[in-house]
Design a protein around this motif. Structure first.
Motif, mmCIF file in Angstrom:
data_model
loop_
_atom_site.group_PDB
_atom_site.id
_atom_site.type_symbol
_atom_site.label_atom_id
_atom_site.label_comp_id
_atom_site.label_asym_id
_atom_site.label_seq_id
_atom_site.Cartn_x
_atom_site.Cartn_y
_atom_site.Cartn_z
ATOM 1 N N THR A 4 8.159 43.730 8.859
ATOM 2 C CA THR A 4 6.937 43.706 8.278
ATOM 3 C C THR A 4 6.200 44.954 8.041
ATOM 4 O OG1 THR A 4 5.972 43.521 10.484
ATOM 5 C CG2 THR A 4 6.531 41.349 9.469
ATOM 6 N N ARG A 5 7.127 46.074 8.324
ATOM 7 C CA ARG A 5 6.541 47.409 8.195
ATOM 8 C C ARG A 5 5.678 47.449 6.802
ATOM 9 N NH1 ARG A 5 9.741 52.868 9.465
ATOM 10 N NH2 ARG A 5 7.970 54.372 8.916
ATOM 11 N N ASP A 6 4.533 48.012 6.858
ATOM 12 C CA ASP A 6 3.711 48.305 5.764
ATOM 13 C C ASP A 6 3.425 49.700 5.169
ATOM 14 O OD1 ASP A 6 1.852 48.993 7.628
ATOM 15 O OD2 ASP A 6 0.370 47.421 7.382
ATOM 16 N N SER A 7 4.105 50.600 5.799
ATOM 17 C CA SER A 7 4.137 51.896 5.182
ATOM 18 C C SER A 7 5.779 52.267 4.679
ATOM 19 C CB SER A 7 3.562 52.990 6.309
ATOM 20 O OG SER A 7 4.536 52.853 7.546
ATOM 21 N N ALA A 36 11.814 40.880 3.654
ATOM 22 C CA ALA A 36 10.787 42.145 3.667
ATOM 23 C C ALA A 36 10.027 41.916 2.319
ATOM 24 C CB ALA A 36 11.450 43.437 3.864
ATOM 25 N N ASP A 37 9.076 42.839 2.234
ATOM 26 C CA ASP A 37 8.016 42.859 0.854
ATOM 27 C C ASP A 37 8.954 43.425 -0.172
ATOM 28 O OD1 ASP A 37 7.848 45.440 1.195
ATOM 29 O OD2 ASP A 37 6.033 45.432 1.771
ATOM 30 N N THR A 39 9.163 46.425 -1.220
ATOM 31 C CA THR A 39 8.215 47.410 -1.831
ATOM 32 C C THR A 39 8.240 48.425 -0.652
ATOM 33 O OG1 THR A 39 6.780 45.852 -2.934
ATOM 34 C CG2 THR A 39 6.289 48.171 -2.708
ATOM 35 N N LYS A 40 7.814 48.300 0.430
ATOM 36 C CA LYS A 40 7.481 49.155 1.601
ATOM 37 C C LYS A 40 8.802 49.032 2.421
ATOM 38 C CE LYS A 40 2.856 50.217 0.679
ATOM 39 N NZ LYS A 40 1.452 50.527 1.067
#
Length: 170
Positions: A4-7, A36-37, A39-40
């Motif tokens: 879930t890391r967003d950076s 994961a997303d 993207t990041k």
């Protein structure tokens, strides 16, 4: 396993839900979904060799050795049984030299844009799969009961492998 890391990091070293070292032939992973997303963070680490055994596993974009980054080309040299990957998975833009049994991918999978030199049994990929794609692509493996989309099986490149009961698009 969900990252879930967003950076974000650099494209070559994005964080991932599954972040193995390269070429770990003794690894056995069963019944896992990596998310994961895309993207990041990615579902699986980019630009490494997936040499282990993966059974009933699911990954997102570029899973199982997909995509080429400044760190190098990814590869799928292990054994993959009933696994599913999104776009660019299973050595997409790299090398798919392992054994793939009843695996499914979307588009640009199984050595798309690179080399599909492994053994593929009952696998399904979309457009540009199985060594298809642009440039110097090659489908030199053994393909049995596989289904690909448009430009699959060395499409726009070289089809020099063994093909038994396979279906492709254009």
């Amino acid at each position: 396993v969900h990252c879930t890391r967003d950076s974000g990091e650099t494209a070559a070293n994005l964080p991932a839900a599954y972040f193995p070292e390269t070429g770990l032939a003794g690894v056995i992973v069963r019944n896992c979904a990596f998310q994961a997303d895309n993207t990041k963070a990615m579902s699986m680490r980019l630009s490494v060799d997936y040499a282990g055994t993966y059974e009933h596993c699911t990954g997102g974009q570029y899973a199982f050795g997909g995509i080429t980054t400044p760190l190098g080309a990814g590869s799928a040299s292990g054994k993959f049984i009933s696994c599913t990957g999104d776009q660019g998975s299973f050595g997409g833009q790299g090398i798919a030299s392992g054994t793939f049994i009843n695996c499914t991918g979307v588009s640009f999978v199984f050595g798309s844009g690179g080399i599909a030199s492994g053994t593929f049994i009952g696998c399904t990929g979309g457009d540009y799969s199985f060594g298809g794609g642009y440039g110097a692509t090659t489908a030199s493996g053994a393909f049995h009961d596989c289904i690909g989309g448009e430009y699959a099986f060395g499409g726009q490149g070289t089809a020099s492998g063994t093909f038994t009961n396979c279906t492709g698009g254009l």
